[in-house]
Design a protein around this motif. Structure first.
Motif, short mmCIF file in Angstrom:
data_model
loop_
_atom_site.label_atom_id
_atom_site.label_comp_id
_atom_site.label_asym_id
_atom_site.label_seq_id
_atom_site.Cartn_x
_atom_site.Cartn_y
_atom_site.Cartn_z
N LEU B 79 -110.04 -24.07 -41.16
CA LEU B 79 -110.72 -23.97 -39.86
C LEU B 79 -110.85 -25.35 -39.23
CD1 LEU B 79 -113.58 -21.41 -40.53
CD2 LEU B 79 -111.51 -21.07 -39.19
N ILE B 80 -111.08 -26.36 -40.07
CA ILE B 80 -111.20 -27.72 -39.53
C ILE B 80 -109.87 -28.17 -38.93
CG2 ILE B 80 -111.56 -30.13 -40.19
CD1 ILE B 80 -113.93 -29.39 -41.61
N PHE B 81 -108.79 -27.89 -39.65
CA PHE B 81 -107.47 -28.24 -39.09
C PHE B 81 -107.23 -27.51 -37.78
CE2 PHE B 81 -105.83 -29.27 -43.58
CZ PHE B 81 -106.18 -30.59 -43.41
N TRP B 82 -107.55 -26.23 -37.79
CA TRP B 82 -107.37 -25.44 -36.56
C TRP B 82 -108.17 -26.02 -35.42
CZ3 TRP B 82 -105.04 -20.66 -35.07
CH2 TRP B 82 -104.11 -20.18 -36.01
N ALA B 83 -109.46 -26.29 -35.67
CA ALA B 83 -110.31 -26.82 -34.62
C ALA B 83 -109.76 -28.16 -34.13
CB ALA B 83 -111.74 -26.99 -35.14
N TYR B 84 -109.24 -28.93 -35.07
CA TYR B 84 -108.70 -30.25 -34.77
C TYR B 84 -107.56 -30.16 -33.78
CZ TYR B 84 -107.77 -35.14 -36.01
OH TYR B 84 -107.63 -36.50 -36.00
N PHE B 85 -106.73 -29.11 -33.93
CA PHE B 85 -105.57 -28.99 -33.03
C PHE B 85 -105.81 -28.05 -31.86
CE2 PHE B 85 -103.64 -30.18 -37.19
CZ PHE B 85 -103.24 -31.45 -36.79
N ILE B 86 -106.65 -27.03 -32.05
CA ILE B 86 -106.78 -26.01 -31.01
C ILE B 86 -107.82 -26.36 -29.95
CG2 ILE B 86 -107.59 -23.65 -30.59
CD1 ILE B 86 -105.96 -22.79 -32.94
#
Lengths: 241, 239
Positions: B79-86
């Motif tokens: 989720l952190i990676f997703w938030a980081y990119f999205i």
């Protein structure tokens, strides 16, 4: 006032109400009795739509309870309902329990709601408990508050679902007294109860149910002295012992 | 042992408040800020989703259930990676690591807290809603005045438990260089190079002390709530 026409209800395969045809007139006190699982609670719960029906029609003053044009909240605000388990709101004081619906549904002011609540609590003999919380009251006191709470909406009809069955025997009387007083004031009442004394004293009519069907209608004296249907005879002799 | 005391003496401040007040706040303080912000922001959302899960409206049920199932099936790190990119894609500009972490924590925490809320609502006797609806109160009035005040009160221990796991979960913020406690310890270790065991013992001890104390608090609160719930039973017994 309340009319059941060919009412049927199923829970899945189970036929909970079987072709009910009854009329409760204004000012009448009707006692519904029968063995457990006979459908009597289900029957009164259909009146304020706590239970849906699959066939037939229930009308109150000519209005179809299940009609698509009926505002269910408005409908219910005109039908007092008293539960076996009282169902007081434990996080609200006794007075707040009684004030809640008038304030939220009828939008009356807090002051007016409080006055009405105190009058009603006085009527059920519990004005001195107004600021207590329900869990601190006895079962009989809780049920009297529950009656006051229902009356606060000034309903023309009151439904009682085994109001004394969860009470210890010595507390039954105080609740029945409140109900008798209501009856004497001309309230239309439908009571699911096994209290023979209450039925004899105030009921205009007794309805006996078994297996989802009404098997007998009679005056209280006739029903308890001379039950006709074999199952009613067995029931009356069972509750005597 | 002497090593540990030395490290605490030299880097204690860095571990507790980061560069504050000269620079940005960090360390344990940031960890607690992240956890608290996560809880405060996810709480109202979780009430919404938790109520939605058992709503009479089938669309609300489907949407909230899908959200809960999806989020619970994903690792927080993802989720952190997703938030980081999205999140930058959605709002059209880059965001700080801090915002990224908070968004991810809130999404993650909302899914779990929503289940706590749902369970607390289902644990109430059915008669509460029936009594309220029978008086003529609407579904929303019943939720607001009768169901949620009781359910959320009863859920306080579970909510605090979620907070404990949230405190620990903030440590993944380290992966995108947010200067919370774990990242601070990582920095200290990088400077010392030769004392990883001591540094990470300190790190573990800090997490342990915080979470252990919170756990004790939960026990205390549970006891208080238990006593307040006993009252009705006692009254019935006396009746």
């Amino acid at each position: 006032m309340i009319v059941f026409e060919n009412v049927d209800k199923w829970y899945g395969e189970y036929h909970a109400l079987n072709n009910i045809n009854e009329t409760v007139s204004k000012g009448e006190v009707v006692v519904v009795c029968g063995p457990s699982g006979s459908g009597k609670s289900t029957l009164i719960r259909t009146v304020n739509r706590l239970e849906p029906i699959q066939k037939g029609r229930i009308t109150i003053d000519g209005r179809d309870v299940n009609g698509s044009d009926v505002d269910v909240n408005e409908l219910r605000s005109h039908i007092g309902f008293v539960f076996q388990q009282f169902n007081l709101f434990p996080h609200l004081s006794v007075a707040r329990n009684v004030m809640l619906a008038p304030m939220r549904v009828h939008k009356v002011s807090e002051k007016t709601a409080r006055e009405t609540a105190m009058d009603l609590l006085d009527k059920v003999g519990l004005a001195h408990k107004a600021d207590e919380f329900p869990p601190r009251l006895s079962g009989g006191q809780q049920q009297r508050v529950a009656i006051a709470r229902a009356l606060a909406m000034k309903p023309p009809v009151m439904l009682f679902d085994e109001p004394t069955s969860a009470l210890d025997p010595e507390l039954v009387g105080e609740v029945l007294n409140v109900m008798k007083q209501l009856a004497s004031e001309g309230m239309t009442m439908v009571c699911v109860t096994h209290e023979m004394g209450f039925a004899r004293e105030v009921a205009d009519r007794v309805i006996f149910m078994d297996s989802g069907a009404v098997l007998e209608r009679a005056s209280p004296d006739d029903f308890f002295q001379r039950p006709q249907h074999p199952r009613a005879q067995k029931f009356v002799s069972d509750i005597r012992h | 042992m002497q090593d540990i005391i030395d490290i605490l003496r030299n880097y204690g401040l860095l571990l507790t408040i980061g560069q504050f007040p000269e620079g940005p706040i960090g360390g344990l303080a940031l960890t607690l800020i992240l956890a608290l912000t996560g809880l405060v922001l996810s709480f109202p959302l979780s009430v919404l989703i938790g109520v939605g899960r058992i709503s009479p409206n089938p669309v609300a049920v489907k949407l909230s259930t899908a959200f809960v199932y999806i989020v619970r099936a994903l690792p927080l790190l993802m989720l952190i990676f997703w938030a980081y990119f999205i999140v930058p894609l959605i709002i059209g500009r880059t965001v700080s690591g801090l915002t990224t972490v908070i968004v991810a924590l809130v999404v993650y925490e909302t899914a779990y807290l929503a289940e706590v809320v749902r369970a607390a609502i289902l644990a109430l006797p059915k008669g509460q809603a029936e009594a309220s609806r029978s008086l003529g109160l609407s579904y929303f009035q019943t939720m607001k005045d009768i169901i949620l005040p009781q359910a959320l009160f009863n859920a306080i221990p579970s909510i605090l438990n979620q907070f404990i796991s949230l405190v620990k979960n903030t440590s993944v913020a380290y992966i995108i260089s947010v200067d919370e406690l774990t990242y601070a310890a990582y920095q200290v270790n990088a400077q010392l190079l030769t004392k990883p065991v001591q540094v990470y013992i300190i790190l573990a001890a800090i997490y342990f002390i915080i979470c252990f104390s919170l756990n004790r608090l939960v026990k205390l609160v549970e006891k208080r709530i238990h006593t307040s719930r006993q009252a009705p039973i006692a009254a019935e017994a006396a009746a």
